[in-house]
Design a protein around this motif. Structure first.
Motif, PDB file in Angstrom:
ATOM      1  N   SER A 289       2.053  30.610 -20.730  1.00 55.92           N
ATOM      2  CA  SER A 289       2.430  31.716 -19.847  1.00 55.92           C
ATOM      3  C   SER A 289       3.818  32.269 -20.164  1.00 55.92           C
ATOM      4  CB  SER A 289       2.386  31.262 -18.389  1.00 55.92           C
ATOM      5  OG  SER A 289       3.310  30.215 -18.164  1.00 55.92           O
ATOM      6  N   LEU A 290       4.559  31.590 -21.046  1.00 57.45           N
ATOM      7  CA  LEU A 290       5.896  32.045 -21.409  1.00 57.45           C
ATOM      8  C   LEU A 290       6.144  31.770 -22.891  1.00 57.45           C
ATOM      9  CD1 LEU A 290       8.644  33.133 -20.195  1.00 57.45           C
ATOM     10  CD2 LEU A 290       9.382  30.753 -20.148  1.00 57.45           C
ATOM     11  N   PHE A 291       6.675  32.789 -23.566  1.00 55.49           N
ATOM     12  CA  PHE A 291       7.055  32.671 -24.973  1.00 55.49           C
ATOM     13  C   PHE A 291       8.483  33.173 -25.121  1.00 55.49           C
ATOM     14  CE2 PHE A 291       2.535  33.744 -24.681  1.00 55.49           C
ATOM     15  CZ  PHE A 291       1.936  32.739 -25.425  1.00 55.49           C
ATOM     16  N   ALA A 292       9.061  32.955 -26.295  1.00 54.27           N
ATOM     17  CA  ALA A 292      10.379  33.510 -26.580  1.00 54.27           C
ATOM     18  C   ALA A 292      10.448  33.892 -28.053  1.00 54.27           C
ATOM     19  CB  ALA A 292      11.485  32.512 -26.247  1.00 54.27           C
ATOM     20  N   ILE A 293      11.109  35.004 -28.323  1.00 54.54           N
ATOM     21  CA  ILE A 293      11.335  35.455 -29.695  1.00 54.54           C
ATOM     22  C   ILE A 293      12.725  35.021 -30.123  1.00 54.54           C
ATOM     23  CG2 ILE A 293      11.634  37.484 -31.176  1.00 54.54           C
ATOM     24  CD1 ILE A 293       9.588  38.912 -29.382  1.00 54.54           C
ATOM     25  N   ASP A 294      12.834  34.462 -31.309  1.00 59.15           N
ATOM     26  CA  ASP A 294      14.114  34.031 -31.859  1.00 59.15           C
ATOM     27  C   ASP A 294      14.865  35.262 -32.351  1.00 59.15           C
ATOM     28  OD1 ASP A 294      16.245  32.939 -33.233  1.00 59.15           O
ATOM     29  OD2 ASP A 294      15.079  31.309 -34.111  1.00 59.15           O
ATOM     30  N   VAL A 316       8.023  39.260 -35.904  1.00 57.40           N
ATOM     31  CA  VAL A 316       9.172  38.479 -35.439  1.00 57.40           C
ATOM     32  C   VAL A 316       8.715  37.052 -35.145  1.00 57.40           C
ATOM     33  CG1 VAL A 316      10.498  40.423 -34.569  1.00 57.40           C
ATOM     34  CG2 VAL A 316       8.803  39.335 -33.075  1.00 57.40           C
ATOM     35  N   GLU A 317       9.654  36.132 -35.221  1.00 61.61           N
ATOM     36  CA  GLU A 317       9.322  34.716 -35.129  1.00 61.61           C
ATOM     37  C   GLU A 317       9.533  34.196 -33.711  1.00 61.61           C
ATOM     38  OE1 GLU A 317      11.002  30.644 -37.217  1.00 61.61           O
ATOM     39  OE2 GLU A 317      10.828  32.459 -38.443  1.00 61.61           O
ATOM     40  N   LEU A 318       8.585  33.401 -33.232  1.00 61.14           N
ATOM     41  CA  LEU A 318       8.746  32.765 -31.927  1.00 61.14           C
ATOM     42  C   LEU A 318       9.802  31.672 -32.010  1.00 61.14           C
ATOM     43  CD1 LEU A 318       5.091  32.384 -30.583  1.00 61.14           C
ATOM     44  CD2 LEU A 318       6.773  34.147 -30.026  1.00 61.14           C
ATOM     45  N   TRP A 319      10.540  31.522 -30.910  1.00 66.19           N
ATOM     46  CA  TRP A 319      11.560  30.464 -30.776  1.00 66.19           C
ATOM     47  C   TRP A 319      10.964  29.372 -29.908  1.00 66.19           C
ATOM     48  CZ3 TRP A 319      14.578  29.167 -26.214  1.00 66.19           C
ATOM     49  CH2 TRP A 319      15.694  28.360 -26.474  1.00 66.19           C
ATOM     50  N   ASN A 320      10.918  28.145 -30.418  1.00 66.31           N
ATOM     51  CA  ASN A 320      10.322  27.094 -29.587  1.00 66.31           C
ATOM     52  C   ASN A 320      11.325  26.526 -28.598  1.00 66.31           C
ATOM     53  OD1 ASN A 320      11.801  25.192 -31.062  1.00 66.31           O
ATOM     54  ND2 ASN A 320      10.088  24.705 -32.414  1.00 66.31           N
ATOM     55  N   GLY A 321      12.608  26.431 -28.967  1.00 68.12           N
ATOM     56  CA  GLY A 321      13.631  25.992 -28.033  1.00 68.12           C
ATOM     57  C   GLY A 321      13.287  24.698 -27.310  1.00 68.12           C
ATOM     58  N   GLY A 322      12.529  23.837 -27.986  1.00 64.16           N
ATOM     59  CA  GLY A 322      12.112  22.604 -27.354  1.00 64.16           C
ATOM     60  C   GLY A 322      10.803  22.722 -26.614  1.00 64.16           C
ATOM     61  N   GLY A 323      10.190  23.890 -26.670  1.00 67.09           N
ATOM     62  CA  GLY A 323       8.920  24.093 -25.992  1.00 67.09           C
ATOM     63  C   GLY A 323       7.768  23.408 -26.706  1.00 67.09           C
ATOM     64  N   LEU A 324       6.580  23.671 -26.229  1.00 65.09           N
ATOM     65  CA  LEU A 324       5.381  23.096 -26.811  1.00 65.09           C
ATOM     66  C   LEU A 324       4.972  23.892 -28.039  1.00 65.09           C
ATOM     67  CD1 LEU A 324       3.405  22.768 -23.443  1.00 65.09           C
ATOM     68  CD2 LEU A 324       4.787  21.000 -24.552  1.00 65.09           C
ATOM     69  N   GLY A 333       5.441  27.822 -27.077  1.00 61.20           N
ATOM     70  CA  GLY A 333       5.680  28.428 -25.771  1.00 61.20           C
ATOM     71  C   GLY A 333       5.724  27.381 -24.679  1.00 61.20           C
ATOM     72  N   TRP A 334       5.576  27.826 -23.448  1.00 59.56           N
ATOM     73  CA  TRP A 334       5.670  26.945 -22.296  1.00 59.56           C
ATOM     74  C   TRP A 334       4.602  27.302 -21.264  1.00 59.56           C
ATOM     75  CZ3 TRP A 334       9.627  29.294 -24.773  1.00 59.56           C
ATOM     76  CH2 TRP A 334      10.690  28.500 -25.250  1.00 59.56           C
ATOM     77  N   ASN A 335       4.152  26.306 -20.529  1.00 60.99           N
ATOM     78  CA  ASN A 335       3.335  26.526 -19.340  1.00 60.99           C
ATOM     79  C   ASN A 335       4.281  26.499 -18.149  1.00 60.99           C
ATOM     80  OD1 ASN A 335       0.643  26.601 -20.503  1.00 60.99           O
ATOM     81  ND2 ASN A 335       0.956  24.431 -20.983  1.00 60.99           N
ATOM     82  N   PHE A 336       4.839  27.651 -17.820  1.00 64.61           N
ATOM     83  CA  PHE A 336       5.904  27.685 -16.819  1.00 64.61           C
ATOM     84  C   PHE A 336       5.417  28.114 -15.434  1.00 64.61           C
ATOM     85  CE2 PHE A 336       9.820  29.764 -15.009  1.00 64.61           C
ATOM     86  CZ  PHE A 336      10.436  28.566 -14.680  1.00 64.61           C
ATOM     87  N   GLY A 337       4.510  29.072 -15.371  1.00 67.53           N
ATOM     88  CA  GLY A 337       3.892  29.395 -14.092  1.00 67.53           C
ATOM     89  C   GLY A 337       4.451  30.588 -13.353  1.00 67.53           C
ATOM     90  N   VAL A 338       5.744  30.876 -13.504  1.00 69.37           N
ATOM     91  CA  VAL A 338       6.334  32.056 -12.871  1.00 69.37           C
ATOM     92  C   VAL A 338       7.123  32.840 -13.917  1.00 69.37           C
ATOM     93  CG1 VAL A 338       6.453  31.147 -10.525  1.00 69.37           C
ATOM     94  CG2 VAL A 338       8.324  30.676 -12.118  1.00 69.37           C
ATOM     95  N   GLY A 339       7.499  34.064 -13.554  1.00 68.32           N
ATOM     96  CA  GLY A 339       8.225  34.931 -14.474  1.00 68.32           C
ATOM     97  C   GLY A 339       7.481  36.207 -14.774  1.00 68.32           C
TER      98      GLY A 339
END
Length: 384
Positions: A289-294, A316-324, A333-339
């Motif tokens: 439910s949440l991703f990030a671009i580096d 563009v490349e995704l940033w894992n930042g410690g995510g899954l 990305g992450w299973n974060f639930g809100v945002g």
């Protein structure tokens, strides 16, 4: 090889420490919760915050609400018959920019029913620009009170209306484009600082039967000379003044989502772009439910997976930042639930994130304060 692996581990550890330090050092007067609504409107789509003056702006699909940091309503803008989506506050000119779309699909027809309107509106996609200093009372009219202009985006309309050939069949909506939603200001992908671009993201239809809808599509615009395009909104006579094309079109491979990026938000400290979505349904992807671009990585010109009608795109490349990280697809990305209904970066590792709700009186949201998480397996933690 051992030395290379050691360097990678050190880099990851340093990045984690940077995030944790940013979160721990954050000091703020921001309230931990701000209550909004309920309103007789569609659900909340996005939020924007003027951190200097202490105002919060909310998009409730067909109206904009302005409050202070205690949730007291300062004013509102009503009269919209289109879908007002995600928004961002532009520090350079003190105005709020949001996505605004008019279309005759299920979303557009639902809005017309909700607003009890029988008007026949043409398909059009705009960036709505609000002169928020002039929003001083409730129920100001989007067309008549001189507080709002719009800039037309023909690139979005072209992709929305296009028919493409896929697996020997013609299908509607190039790249699965359903319009636009997410809006944020930040630098060109691959840079930090410098010129700020308005970045908007496509809404993308969920369709498990096609292969060309697995990228999030982002357009970047230099708005320096947009005053020549700005026109007041007229829903009886839609204007078509706008830039012929964006300054850049970019693709982030996430797997298909349901209606694409709902909220995009740039974090200057991390130099990442957060992408909050409604989860996808394709079994071959993790459907986060949440991703990030580096933002530190430049886009690479390369073929697009499953898109036979585009030779190469700026990926563009995704940033894992410690995510899954999903091993089979390589998607992080992450299973974060809100945002997905509101995500606003405040500086110093702090964010406001919307928790939407619905009651018989209407739609509302509780905005909660978050900080970057010390636990790198989740992106944010709530400030209590």
């Amino acid at each position: 090889m051992k030395r290379f692996s050691t360097l990678i581990l050190l880099l990851v550890a340093t990045l984690g420490t940077t995030i944790a330090t940013s979160a721990q050092n954050s000091k703020t007067d921001y309230p931990t919760t701000i209550n909004s609504g309920p309103f007789k409107a569609g659900h909340i789509q996005g939020i924007a915050v003027d951190t200097e003056k202490g105002y919060v702006y909310y998009s409730y699909t067909t109206q904009l609400i302005k409050t202070d940091l205690k949730g007291n309503i300062i004013g509102s803008v009503t009269g919209l018959l289109g879908h007002l989506g995600d928004m961002d506050f532009n520090k350079e000119d003190g105005r709020v920019y949001g996505s605004l779309e008019y279309k005759n699909d299920a979303i557009g027809k639902g809005i017309m029913r909700m607003e009890k309107s029988s008007k026949k509106l043409q398909n059009a996609f705009y960036i709505a620009i609000f002169d928020v200093d002039r929003i001083t009372r409730p129920d100001m009219d989007a067309e008549k009170d001189g507080i709002m202009t719009t800039v037309y985006l023909p690139t979005v309309l072209n992709d929305y209306l296009a028919k493409v050939e896929l697996d020997g069949k013609q299908v509607e909506h190039r790249l699965g484009c359903s319009g636009i939603d997410g809006v944020s200001f930040g630098p060109k992908f691959g840079k930090k600082g410098g010129k700020m671009y308005l970045t908007t993201s496509y809404g993308i239809y969920s369709d498990k039967k096609r292969s060309d809808n697995d990228y999030q599509v982002l357009l970047q615009y230099d708005i320096k000379n947009w005053s020549k395009y700005e026109r007041p909104l007229s829903q009886d006579n839609m204007h078509t003044n706008g830039p012929e094309k964006p300054n850049g079109q970019y693709f982030a491979f996430t797997g298909n989502t349901t209606y694409g990026v709902q909220n995009v938000e740039y974090d200057e400290g991390l130099n990442v772009w957060w992408l909050a979505v409604y989860k996808g349904t394709k079994a071959e992807y993790p459907n986060y439910s949440l991703f990030a671009i580096d933002g530190n990585k430049k886009a690479k010109k390369q073929p697009l997976k499953g898109v036979p009608y585009i030779v190469k795109g700026n990926v563009v490349e995704l940033w894992n930042g410690g995510g899954l990280t999903h091993a089979a697809s390589g998607v992080s990305g992450w299973n974060f639930g809100v945002g997905s209904t509101g995500l606003a970066e405040l500086g110093g590792g702090l964010y406001y994130i919307s928790h939407n709700y619905k009651v018989k009186e209407g739609q509302g949201s509780t905005i909660r304060l978050y900080r970057l998480s010390n636990d790198r397996s989740k992106p944010f933690e709530q400030v209590r």
